[in-house]
Scaffold this active site. Structure first.
Site, short mmCIF file in Angstrom:
data_model
loop_
_atom_site.label_atom_id
_atom_site.label_comp_id
_atom_site.label_asym_id
_atom_site.label_seq_id
_atom_site.Cartn_x
_atom_site.Cartn_y
_atom_site.Cartn_z
N GLN A 41 0.83 -1.20 0.00
CA GLN A 41 0.00 0.00 0.00
C GLN A 41 0.87 1.26 0.00
OE1 GLN A 41 -3.52 1.47 -0.64
NE2 GLN A 41 -3.34 -0.72 -0.41
N HIS A 124 -6.41 0.93 7.48
CA HIS A 124 -7.09 -0.25 8.01
C HIS A 124 -7.50 0.10 9.44
CE1 HIS A 124 -8.26 -4.31 8.02
NE2 HIS A 124 -7.11 -4.92 8.28
N GLU A 212 -11.89 -10.61 3.08
CA GLU A 212 -10.70 -11.32 2.59
C GLU A 212 -10.70 -12.79 3.00
OE1 GLU A 212 -7.97 -8.47 4.00
OE2 GLU A 212 -7.82 -9.29 6.02
N1 LIG Z 1 -1.95 -4.72 0.76
C1 LIG Z 1 -2.83 -3.84 0.36
O1 LIG Z 1 -2.95 -3.59 -0.82
C2 LIG Z 1 -3.75 -3.13 1.33
C3 LIG Z 1 -5.00 -2.71 0.90
C4 LIG Z 1 -5.77 -1.90 1.76
C5 LIG Z 1 -5.26 -1.59 3.02
N2 LIG Z 1 -4.04 -2.07 3.42
C6 LIG Z 1 -3.52 -1.70 4.73
O2 LIG Z 1 -2.36 -0.90 4.53
C7 LIG Z 1 -1.42 -1.15 5.59
C8 LIG Z 1 -0.12 -1.63 4.97
O3 LIG Z 1 -0.38 -2.87 4.33
P1 LIG Z 1 0.61 -3.53 3.28
O4 LIG Z 1 -0.07 -4.73 2.73
O5 LIG Z 1 1.15 -2.50 2.38
O6 LIG Z 1 1.71 -4.04 4.29
P2 LIG Z 1 3.00 -4.87 3.98
O7 LIG Z 1 3.23 -4.99 2.51
O8 LIG Z 1 2.97 -6.10 4.77
O9 LIG Z 1 4.00 -3.78 4.59
C9 LIG Z 1 5.14 -4.12 4.99
C10 LIG Z 1 5.85 -2.83 5.41
O10 LIG Z 1 5.92 -2.84 6.82
C11 LIG Z 1 7.30 -2.86 7.19
N3 LIG Z 1 7.46 -3.61 8.43
C12 LIG Z 1 6.88 -4.78 8.78
N4 LIG Z 1 7.26 -5.14 10.02
C13 LIG Z 1 8.08 -4.17 10.46
C14 LIG Z 1 8.80 -3.94 11.67
N5 LIG Z 1 8.72 -4.80 12.69
N6 LIG Z 1 9.54 -2.82 11.77
C15 LIG Z 1 9.61 -1.93 10.75
N7 LIG Z 1 8.98 -2.08 9.58
C16 LIG Z 1 8.21 -3.19 9.44
C17 LIG Z 1 7.97 -3.53 6.00
O11 LIG Z 1 9.34 -3.31 5.98
P3 LIG Z 1 10.31 -4.51 5.54
O12 LIG Z 1 9.99 -4.81 4.10
O13 LIG Z 1 11.64 -3.96 5.76
O14 LIG Z 1 9.94 -5.68 6.42
C18 LIG Z 1 7.23 -2.86 4.83
O15 LIG Z 1 7.68 -1.54 4.63
C19 LIG Z 1 -2.07 -2.19 6.49
O16 LIG Z 1 -2.74 -1.54 7.51
C20 LIG Z 1 -3.05 -2.88 5.56
O17 LIG Z 1 -4.11 -3.49 6.25
C21 LIG Z 1 -3.28 -2.83 2.59
#
Ligand SMILES: NC(=O)c1ccc[n+]([C@@H]2O[C@H](COP(=O)([O-])OP(=O)(O)OC[C@H]3O[C@@H](n4cnc5c(N)ncnc54)[C@H](OP(=O)(O)O)[C@@H]3O)[C@@H](O)[C@H]2O)c1
Length: 356
Positions: A41, A124, A212
């Site tokens: 995201q 979220h 989901e």
């Molecule tokens: N996926 C989607 O398209 C989508 C859609 C709607 C809403 N959302 C919401 O948007 C938000 C982000 O979702 P996402 O899917 O983009 O997440 P994601 O891909 O799982 O994001 C991972 C991010 O979080 C970092 N991260 C994870 N654990 C960490 C830690 N312990 N310390 C520091 N950084 C950490 C990762 O860094 P590293 O890579 O270095 O681990 C990366 O930058 C969530 O709230 C999700 O529910 C997502």
């Protein structure tokens, strides 16, 4: 706000006509938007905001391939790309787009970086709704807002580049400045939303977790697997079973549903197909409804959230997820799918005949 009629129910929505991009830029002209996290995201929202003319920086931990990805995408270390803590300090709007488990781990750092009047933004409702489990309790002097694009960050970006928009929900949990509504609306338009519909943090997370686990991902794989297995058990070839279960749906029928609804897709199939589908869909609804009811109860009780926090907080969570995805990938159905995809005409170019 425009009042629109959704199947006989009226809803207030925000469209790009009423809240144009110029107004969004004007609303946020003095703000620095810090997008924390560059997973799925993060890139979609950060790049769309930047291309729409907002002042955006990215916060991402170093020593991670994700940092390199941000650099490849044009974010400049020390100028527009920082460690999470520094980006959070620099931002007046902090978009908290780490994974839900990551948000829990980093919360003390982000909380300490928030200044009075800042906005804390989520995509979220998870962290706030399940605050007893996540510990994410924002200070009272910041706005707490949400814009949740209804789709992958990858689609958000792709659709933006095609001049289209993904619909998003928005919510205000805390309006400390009195400007939360303008801020959240401007951000919703800025990240590339189609239209914006109002929700609460709780409704967003309950519906999202249900969706989901249900029709969007969990239920559909379950139904695919059940039908494929029955066809195979009755002697049908993998090719026939896969085409009748998945390929026809994704390639031919779902685009018709997207275009004009289910009845229109039915109307474009044979009358034999229509007769059968109209007779059987209610049986499937009745058979699966108890599972959906149980799913919603589990979501509302917080059990689904806890399972996700527990498993995704482990150090090896990515390997574990990858292992389970490999199980799907290696199943006969999805191996058959790989072969079917390779045989699509666009993937098997035929050599053009050379005219004499
Ligand atoms: N996926 C989607 O398209 C989508 C859609 C709607 C809403 N959302 C919401 O948007 C938000 C982000 O979702 P996402 O899917 O983009 O997440 P994601 O891909 O799982 O994001 C991972 C991010 O979080 C970092 N991260 C994870 N654990 C960490 C830690 N312990 N310390 C520091 N950084 C950490 C990762 O860094 P590293 O890579 O270095 O681990 C990366 O930058 C969530 O709230 C999700 O529910 C997502």
């Amino acid at each position: 706000m425009a009042t629109l009629n959704f199947g006989g129910v009226e809803e207030e929505v925000v469209t790009r006509e009423e809240f144009p991009l110029d107004k969004a830029r004007e609303t946020l002209k003095d703000e620095t938007i810090a997008v924390l996290g560059y997973g799925v995201q993060g890139p979609g929202q950060a790049l769309n905001l930047k291309d729409n003319g907002f002042n955006v920086i990215v916060g991402q931990r170093k020593n991670s391939s994700t940092w390199d990805k941000a650099v490849e995408d044009g974010w400049v270390p020390g100028e527009t790309l920082f460690e999470i803590e520094e980006a959070a300090q620099r931002g007046t709007i902090v978009q908290y787009l780490l994974s839900d488990a990551g948000q829990i781990a980093v919360w003390p750092t982000v909380k300490a970086a928030l200044n009075p009047g800042d906005a804390l933004y989520f995509s979220h409702g998870f962290g706030i709704t399940y605050k007893d489990r996540t510990g994410i309790i924002p200070p009272e002097n910041v706005d707490v807002i949400l814009v949740a694009p209804k789709g992958s960050g990858t689609s958000l970006r792709r659709m933006f580049l095609e001049g289209r928009g993904l619909n998003s929900s928005y919510a205000i949990f805390q309006d400390a400045t009195g400007n939360a509504k303008d801020r959240v609306t401007a951000l919703g338009i800025g990240v590339g939303s189609g239209y914006l519909f109002e929700t609460t943090f709780k409704d967003e997370v309950y519906s999202d977790l249900t969706g989901e686990r249900g029709t969007l991902m969990g239920a559909i794989q379950g139904i695919f697997a059940a039908q494929y297995e029955v066809l195979r058990a009755n002697g049908h070839s993998p090719s026939e079973a896969f085409n009748e279960t998945v390929e026809e749906l994704t390639q031919s029928l779902m685009p018709l549903v997207a275009e004009n609804g289910m009845d229109w897709m039915y109307a474009n199939c044979s009358t034999t197909a229509q007769r059968g589908a109209l007779d059987w869909w209610k049986k499937f609804r009745d058979a699966t409804k108890p599972v959906f009811e149980n799913l919603y109860e589990e979501v509302a009780a917080g059990n689904e959230a806890q399972r996700s926090i527990d498993s995704n907080s482990k150090d090896d969570y990515r390997e574990k997820l990858e292992g389970e995805l490999a199980e799907l990938r290696e199943s006969e159905m999805w191996k058959a799918g790989k072969t079917v995809r390779q045989l699509r005409p666009e993937n098997t170019p035929v050599e053009e005949e050379v005219a004499e």
